[in-house]
Design a protein around this motif. Structure first.
Motif, PDB file in Angstrom:
ATOM      1  N   TRP B 200       0.818  -1.217   0.000  1.00 47.44           N
ATOM      2  CA  TRP B 200       0.000   0.000   0.000  1.00 47.44           C
ATOM      3  C   TRP B 200       0.853   1.269   0.000  1.00 47.44           C
ATOM      4  CZ3 TRP B 200      -2.349  -4.416   0.348  1.00 47.44           C
ATOM      5  CH2 TRP B 200      -3.733  -4.528   0.165  1.00 47.44           C
ATOM      6  N   ILE B 201       2.142   1.125   0.264  1.00 47.74           N
ATOM      7  CA  ILE B 201       3.056   2.265   0.112  1.00 47.74           C
ATOM      8  C   ILE B 201       4.130   1.887  -0.912  1.00 47.74           C
ATOM      9  CG2 ILE B 201       2.594   3.397   2.324  1.00 47.74           C
ATOM     10  CD1 ILE B 201       5.095   2.050   3.466  1.00 47.74           C
ATOM     11  N   CYS B 202       3.642   1.323  -2.015  1.00 49.91           N
ATOM     12  CA  CYS B 202       4.495   1.016  -3.174  1.00 49.91           C
ATOM     13  C   CYS B 202       5.606   0.028  -2.864  1.00 49.91           C
ATOM     14  CB  CYS B 202       5.111   2.300  -3.769  1.00 49.91           C
ATOM     15  SG  CYS B 202       3.869   3.500  -4.264  1.00 49.91           S
ATOM     16  N   GLY B 203       5.386  -0.845  -1.910  1.00 48.55           N
ATOM     17  CA  GLY B 203       6.364  -1.893  -1.642  1.00 48.55           C
ATOM     18  C   GLY B 203       7.563  -1.441  -0.829  1.00 48.55           C
ATOM     19  N   LYS B 204       7.454  -0.265  -0.206  1.00 51.82           N
ATOM     20  CA  LYS B 204       8.568   0.196   0.632  1.00 51.82           C
ATOM     21  C   LYS B 204       8.420  -0.378   2.038  1.00 51.82           C
ATOM     22  CE  LYS B 204       7.755   4.560  -0.305  1.00 51.82           C
ATOM     23  NZ  LYS B 204       7.826   6.019  -0.464  1.00 51.82           N
ATOM     24  N   SER B 205       9.523  -0.435   2.743  1.00 54.17           N
ATOM     25  CA  SER B 205       9.483  -0.871   4.134  1.00 54.17           C
ATOM     26  C   SER B 205       8.654   0.122   4.946  1.00 54.17           C
ATOM     27  CB  SER B 205      10.903  -0.941   4.696  1.00 54.17           C
ATOM     28  OG  SER B 205      10.864  -0.994   6.102  1.00 54.17           O
ATOM     29  N   SER B 206       7.909  -0.399   5.892  1.00 56.87           N
ATOM     30  CA  SER B 206       7.128   0.483   6.763  1.00 56.87           C
ATOM     31  C   SER B 206       8.048   1.403   7.555  1.00 56.87           C
ATOM     32  CB  SER B 206       6.259  -0.335   7.719  1.00 56.87           C
ATOM     33  OG  SER B 206       7.045  -1.269   8.436  1.00 56.87           O
ATOM     34  N   ALA B 207       9.303   0.979   7.724  1.00 55.31           N
ATOM     35  CA  ALA B 207      10.264   1.804   8.452  1.00 55.31           C
ATOM     36  C   ALA B 207      10.736   2.998   7.636  1.00 55.31           C
ATOM     37  CB  ALA B 207      11.475   0.965   8.866  1.00 55.31           C
ATOM     38  N   SER B 208      10.466   2.989   6.330  1.00 60.80           N
ATOM     39  CA  SER B 208      10.984   4.059   5.492  1.00 60.80           C
ATOM     40  C   SER B 208      10.067   5.278   5.491  1.00 60.80           C
ATOM     41  CB  SER B 208      11.173   3.560   4.053  1.00 60.80           C
ATOM     42  OG  SER B 208       9.916   3.266   3.462  1.00 60.80           O
ATOM     43  N   VAL B 209       8.886   5.160   6.093  1.00 67.87           N
ATOM     44  CA  VAL B 209       7.995   6.315   6.179  1.00 67.87           C
ATOM     45  C   VAL B 209       7.817   6.668   7.648  1.00 67.87           C
ATOM     46  CG1 VAL B 209       6.814   5.835   4.015  1.00 67.87           C
ATOM     47  CG2 VAL B 209       5.905   4.885   6.102  1.00 67.87           C
ATOM     48  N   PRO B 210       8.113   7.934   8.011  1.00 71.35           N
ATOM     49  CA  PRO B 210       7.984   8.293   9.424  1.00 71.35           C
ATOM     50  C   PRO B 210       6.530   8.293   9.887  1.00 71.35           C
ATOM     51  CG  PRO B 210       8.616  10.202   8.113  1.00 71.35           C
ATOM     52  CD  PRO B 210       8.625   9.041   7.196  1.00 71.35           C
ATOM     53  N   VAL B 211       5.627   8.660   8.987  1.00 72.35           N
ATOM     54  CA  VAL B 211       4.205   8.688   9.309  1.00 72.35           C
ATOM     55  C   VAL B 211       3.467   8.081   8.125  1.00 72.35           C
ATOM     56  CG1 VAL B 211       2.217  10.182   9.699  1.00 72.35           C
ATOM     57  CG2 VAL B 211       4.404  10.766  10.723  1.00 72.35           C
ATOM     58  N   CYS B 212       2.447   7.318   8.408  1.00 74.44           N
ATOM     59  CA  CYS B 212       1.690   6.673   7.325  1.00 74.44           C
ATOM     60  C   CYS B 212       0.224   7.077   7.436  1.00 74.44           C
ATOM     61  CB  CYS B 212       1.836   5.165   7.428  1.00 74.44           C
ATOM     62  SG  CYS B 212       0.977   4.255   6.132  1.00 74.44           S
ATOM     63  N   SER B 213      -0.367   7.395   6.302  1.00 69.71           N
ATOM     64  CA  SER B 213      -1.780   7.786   6.317  1.00 69.71           C
ATOM     65  C   SER B 213      -2.717   6.593   6.375  1.00 69.71           C
ATOM     66  CB  SER B 213      -2.091   8.622   5.068  1.00 69.71           C
ATOM     67  OG  SER B 213      -1.826   7.846   3.900  1.00 69.71           O
ATOM     68  N   ARG B 214      -2.187   5.409   6.502  1.00 68.52           N
ATOM     69  CA  ARG B 214      -2.965   4.178   6.662  1.00 68.52           C
ATOM     70  C   ARG B 214      -3.871   3.895   5.458  1.00 68.52           C
ATOM     71  NH1 ARG B 214      -5.049   4.950  12.888  1.00 68.52           N
ATOM     72  NH2 ARG B 214      -3.035   4.699  13.939  1.00 68.52           N
ATOM     73  N   PRO B 215      -3.353   3.942   4.240  1.00 68.73           N
ATOM     74  CA  PRO B 215      -4.203   3.648   3.085  1.00 68.73           C
ATOM     75  C   PRO B 215      -4.753   2.228   3.110  1.00 68.73           C
ATOM     76  CG  PRO B 215      -1.881   3.719   2.447  1.00 68.73           C
ATOM     77  CD  PRO B 215      -1.944   4.214   3.858  1.00 68.73           C
ATOM     78  N   CYS B 216      -4.086   1.342   3.882  1.00 66.92           N
ATOM     79  CA  CYS B 216      -4.544  -0.048   3.925  1.00 66.92           C
ATOM     80  C   CYS B 216      -5.921  -0.179   4.562  1.00 66.92           C
ATOM     81  CB  CYS B 216      -3.533  -0.908   4.676  1.00 66.92           C
ATOM     82  SG  CYS B 216      -3.263  -0.396   6.381  1.00 66.92           S
ATOM     83  N   ARG B 217      -6.372   0.832   5.286  1.00 72.82           N
ATOM     84  CA  ARG B 217      -7.678   0.719   5.943  1.00 72.82           C
ATOM     85  C   ARG B 217      -8.820   0.851   4.941  1.00 72.82           C
ATOM     86  NH1 ARG B 217      -7.418  -2.098   9.892  1.00 72.82           N
ATOM     87  NH2 ARG B 217      -9.354  -1.265  10.747  1.00 72.82           N
ATOM     88  N   ASP B 218      -8.487   1.257   3.687  1.00 70.40           N
ATOM     89  CA  ASP B 218      -9.532   1.525   2.700  1.00 70.40           C
ATOM     90  C   ASP B 218      -9.821   0.369   1.768  1.00 70.40           C
ATOM     91  OD1 ASP B 218      -8.333   4.924   2.341  1.00 70.40           O
ATOM     92  OD2 ASP B 218      -9.843   4.062   3.684  1.00 70.40           O
ATOM     93  N   GLY B 219      -9.111  -0.701   1.860  1.00 71.61           N
ATOM     94  CA  GLY B 219      -9.396  -1.799   0.926  1.00 71.61           C
ATOM     95  C   GLY B 219      -8.542  -3.003   1.220  1.00 71.61           C
ATOM     96  N   ALA B 220      -8.875  -4.093   0.552  1.00 73.89           N
ATOM     97  CA  ALA B 220      -8.131  -5.333   0.741  1.00 73.89           C
ATOM     98  C   ALA B 220      -8.107  -6.087  -0.587  1.00 73.89           C
ATOM     99  CB  ALA B 220      -8.773  -6.197   1.825  1.00 73.89           C
ATOM    100  N   VAL B 233      -6.477 -13.154   2.093  1.00 78.73           N
ATOM    101  CA  VAL B 233      -6.816 -11.741   1.961  1.00 78.73           C
ATOM    102  C   VAL B 233      -5.599 -10.945   2.385  1.00 78.73           C
ATOM    103  CG1 VAL B 233      -8.262  -9.850   2.787  1.00 78.73           C
ATOM    104  CG2 VAL B 233      -9.264 -12.109   2.394  1.00 78.73           C
ATOM    105  N   GLN B 234      -5.193 -10.028   1.547  1.00 80.55           N
ATOM    106  CA  GLN B 234      -4.066  -9.168   1.929  1.00 80.55           C
ATOM    107  C   GLN B 234      -4.590  -7.787   2.252  1.00 80.55           C
ATOM    108  OE1 GLN B 234      -0.357  -9.631   0.246  1.00 80.55           O
ATOM    109  NE2 GLN B 234       0.453  -7.931   1.433  1.00 80.55           N
ATOM    110  N   ARG B 235      -4.142  -7.294   3.400  1.00 77.04           N
ATOM    111  CA  ARG B 235      -4.389  -5.902   3.769  1.00 77.04           C
ATOM    112  C   ARG B 235      -3.082  -5.373   4.310  1.00 77.04           C
ATOM    113  NH1 ARG B 235      -9.379  -4.141   7.126  1.00 77.04           N
ATOM    114  NH2 ARG B 235      -9.965  -3.041   5.254  1.00 77.04           N
ATOM    115  N   GLY B 236      -2.566  -4.339   3.690  1.00 76.08           N
ATOM    116  CA  GLY B 236      -1.289  -3.810   4.152  1.00 76.08           C
ATOM    117  C   GLY B 236      -0.211  -4.867   4.023  1.00 76.08           C
ATOM    118  N   LYS B 237       0.566  -5.029   5.096  1.00 78.65           N
ATOM    119  CA  LYS B 237       1.698  -5.957   5.046  1.00 78.65           C
ATOM    120  C   LYS B 237       1.323  -7.396   5.326  1.00 78.65           C
ATOM    121  CE  LYS B 237       4.222  -3.916   8.194  1.00 78.65           C
ATOM    122  NZ  LYS B 237       5.470  -3.621   8.913  1.00 78.65           N
ATOM    123  N   ALA B 238       0.099  -7.633   5.744  1.00 77.23           N
ATOM    124  CA  ALA B 238      -0.268  -8.959   6.232  1.00 77.23           C
ATOM    125  C   ALA B 238      -1.208  -9.689   5.283  1.00 77.23           C
ATOM    126  CB  ALA B 238      -0.928  -8.834   7.607  1.00 77.23           C
TER     127      ALA B 238
END
Lengths: 336, 265
Positions: B200-220, B233-238
């Motif tokens: 949901w953040i273009c395949g970047k590590s979650s550690a590479s963004v200091p703040v995330c707008s949580r786009p994963c909450r909008d779809g799966a 079912v994939q949502r975000g990293k899981a």
């Protein structure tokens, strides 16, 4: 920083050590485990026979061959859980390994680690596997408290993060995995079943995808990111760029993945790491120089540029974009 | 009747919608960006206290800098809060116990050792014992339970109700006189695998963004492949698989808690 190579047979030992390996690790499944759990549930996380030493006699020959050059051999016992009723037999098995000359075991089961700690071996190292997912210095401290004498970090850490953990770890040697076999998922948290005799693992399959959410289909950026690993080949996973910096940071050993791979692949991997380490020692390079040199070595080794999905340390800059995927979802072709 | 928790969103914004008597689960087992911020956590603690319900804070794995932030977050929790923390990082377990020994800590699903791949249920290459092995975990070990209780105050284990493995509702009391640990049985979805890079953040590590707008909450994304059975079912990293609704399990002893999620397709 020592080079730790996988080994599967005694005949590979002299070749790997001549190529530059300084430590070796292998797998062996004792009969009491395979009789209970069958061929897929291995005690060393490899469900195919090529990735385990074939017999106790072969293991003895392998250890002897390594001992001639004073190279330690470690044994992977990194499945979890080890059933409680099987624990005494497992400890007895490790006692036997130590008697044969194995210098350490790699474990990922907390009860097994505790049991081996309490057995008070005089000369056996207890390596805490990357499967404990140690992402931070406090995890290293936890594992040390539980008996680990070496900790293998999570594969997803950057060189800077690794450097900070090494600095905080005191006398606990830190090992980093850095060549071949990079899983797209965090290995310690992945519960997929790896039972395919063709060795196409669940994370490499091509899936049909359906979007549940606003908009007409899977958003393009999400789709591209998800498809990056589908059909990929982990043989090309590479962290060569990082080798000089990891050594400079004080990492004790760099592990090459590849139990069960052909001998030539193991040897070429060891040679590549040794070459990069040698260059790093002579050139004292910065990050940019490491990135350039690592990519050149990759090209020499594989005959093509590196790609993002193969990269252990993305901070060294992206490789070439992957070619467009072809074919329907499903298994990938060409797997031996 | 065992106590039920329902997932009330990362920040607990759905606590007000929970039925009376149902506990609230907030945070995330798989992504640090789905943890509540300090203000949100305090609001969730206050909302739970006002409704006289317990709060369960789910936590993920942490890099060093993330663990420091998490410690700051937990420092704000009042000591008398009726609150449990599900820990999915060995370093976080050590840090939280050493710094806040009064916190009720339980071992999260990512550290439980259970295997949840849907192929486990359909693989013809598994023996009966091999299949059953996939449902066992660290909670099955008396040695581990004692160690984690004595050294780190672990009083519970988060698990999934899987078709393979032991029947969790029948776990016996400890034989050294200690009471049985709590089992938090989650459902109807279980985490099969987890990446550090987030699609949901273009395949970047979650550690590479200091703040995330949580786009994963909008779809799966529903994933299907014949060898994987029902699909994932994939949502975000899981990636998740559907399991059983824990509330529909056979009556279980007082040492069980149910954690129910309704935010996945």
């Amino acid at each position: 920083m020592r080079i730790l190579s996988p080994v599967d047979r005694a005949a590979e030992v002299p070749v790997l050590l001549s190529a530059g390996a300084e430590e070796l690790y292998a797998g062996y499944v004792p009969p009491f485990w395979s009789e209970r759990f069958g061929p897929v549930v291995s005690c060393n996380r490899r469900s195919y026979a090529e990735a385990s030493v074939a017999s106790p006699e072969e293991l003895d020959a392998l250890i002897r061959a390594a001992a001639l050059r004073d190279a330690p051999v470690y044994l992977a016992l990194n499945a979890s859980p080890v059933p409680e009723e099987m624990m005494p037999r497992m400890v007895e098995f490790v006692v036997d390994l130590a008697r044969r000359g194995v210098r350490g075991v790699i474990v990922s089961d907390l009860p097994l680690l505790l049991a081996l700690r309490d057995a008070k071996f005089l000369r056996l190292d207890l390596h805490a596997s990357t499967l404990f997912s140690p992402f931070n210095g406090a995890a290293v401290a936890f594992l040390r408290r539980a008996g680990a004498t070496r900790v293998i970090l999570a594969r997803e850490l950057s060189t800077a993060e690794i450097g900070r953990i090494v600095a905080e770890s005191g006398r606990t040697p830190i090992e980093v995995i850095g060549l071949r076999g990079r899983c797209p998922n965090i290995e310690g948290f992945c519960t997929h079943l790896h039972d395919d005799p063709q060795r196409t693992w669940p994370c490499e399959l091509r899936y049909e995808k359906e979007w549940i959410g606003p908009g007409a289909g899977v958003p393009r950026e999400i789709l591209l990111a998800m498809e990056r690993y589908e059909g990929s080949d982990r043989h090309y996973s590479c962290g060569l760029c990082a080798v000089p910096l990891l050594e400079r940071a004080g990492v004790h050993a760099l592990k090459i993945v590849g139990r069960g791979a052909e001998s030539e692949r193991k040897t070429s991997a060891v040679e590549a790491v040794r070459a990069m380490r040698k260059w790093g020692r002579e050139a004292a390079p910065d990050t940019a120089e490491c990135a350039r040199r690592g990519k050149v070595l990759f090209q020499e080794m594989h005959g093509r540029p590196c790609r993002p999905e193969n990269c252990y340390f993305p901070e060294f800059g992206p490789g070439e974009p992957s070619p467009a995927r072809e074919g329907p979802p499903g298994r990938k072709k060409g797997r031996p | 009747m065992p106590l039920e928790y329902r997932y009330a969103g990362p920040d607990g914004d759905r606590i007000g919608n929970l039925p009376a008597g149902v506990g609230a689960a907030i945070g995330s087992e798989y992504c640090v960006h789905l943890l509540p911020g300090p203000a949100e956590l305090m609001e969730a603690v206050a909302a739970a206290r006002e409704r006289h319900i317990p709060l369960l804070v789910l936590t993920p794995y942490f890099r060093d800098v993330e663990l420091r932030r998490a410690v700051s977050l937990f420092r704000r929790i009042p000591r008398d809060a009726d609150l449990d923390v599900a820990v999915n990082d060995w370093g976080a377990l050590l840090a939280l116990h050493d710094l806040f020994p009064w916190l009720r800590l339980s071992l999260g699903r990512l550290l439980s050792g259970q295997k949840r791949c849907p192929r486990i249920g359909i693989s013809s290459r598994l023996t009966a014992d091999g299949r059953s092995w996939h449902g066992e975990g660290i909670f099955s070990s008396g040695r581990a339970r004692s160690y984690l209780r004595e050294m780190f105050g672990v009083s519970g284990y988060h698990v999934d109700s899987l078709p393979w493995g032991e029947t969790l509702a029948e776990c016996p009391a400890e034989d050294d006189g200690n009471s049985a640990p709590l089992h938090f049985i989650h459902g109807p979805s279980a985490i099969v695998t987890l990446s550090d890079a987030c699609p949901w953040i273009c395949g970047k590590s979650s550690a590479s963004v200091p703040v995330c707008s949580r786009p994963c909450r909008d779809g799966a994304v529903v994933l299907k492949e014949p060898s994987m059975g029902e699909g994932l079912v994939q949502r975000g990293k899981a990636r998740f698989v559907r399991t059983r609704d824990p509330r529909k399990l056979a009556p279980s002893p007082p040492s069980c808690r149910m954690v129910f999620y309704d935010d996945l397709p």
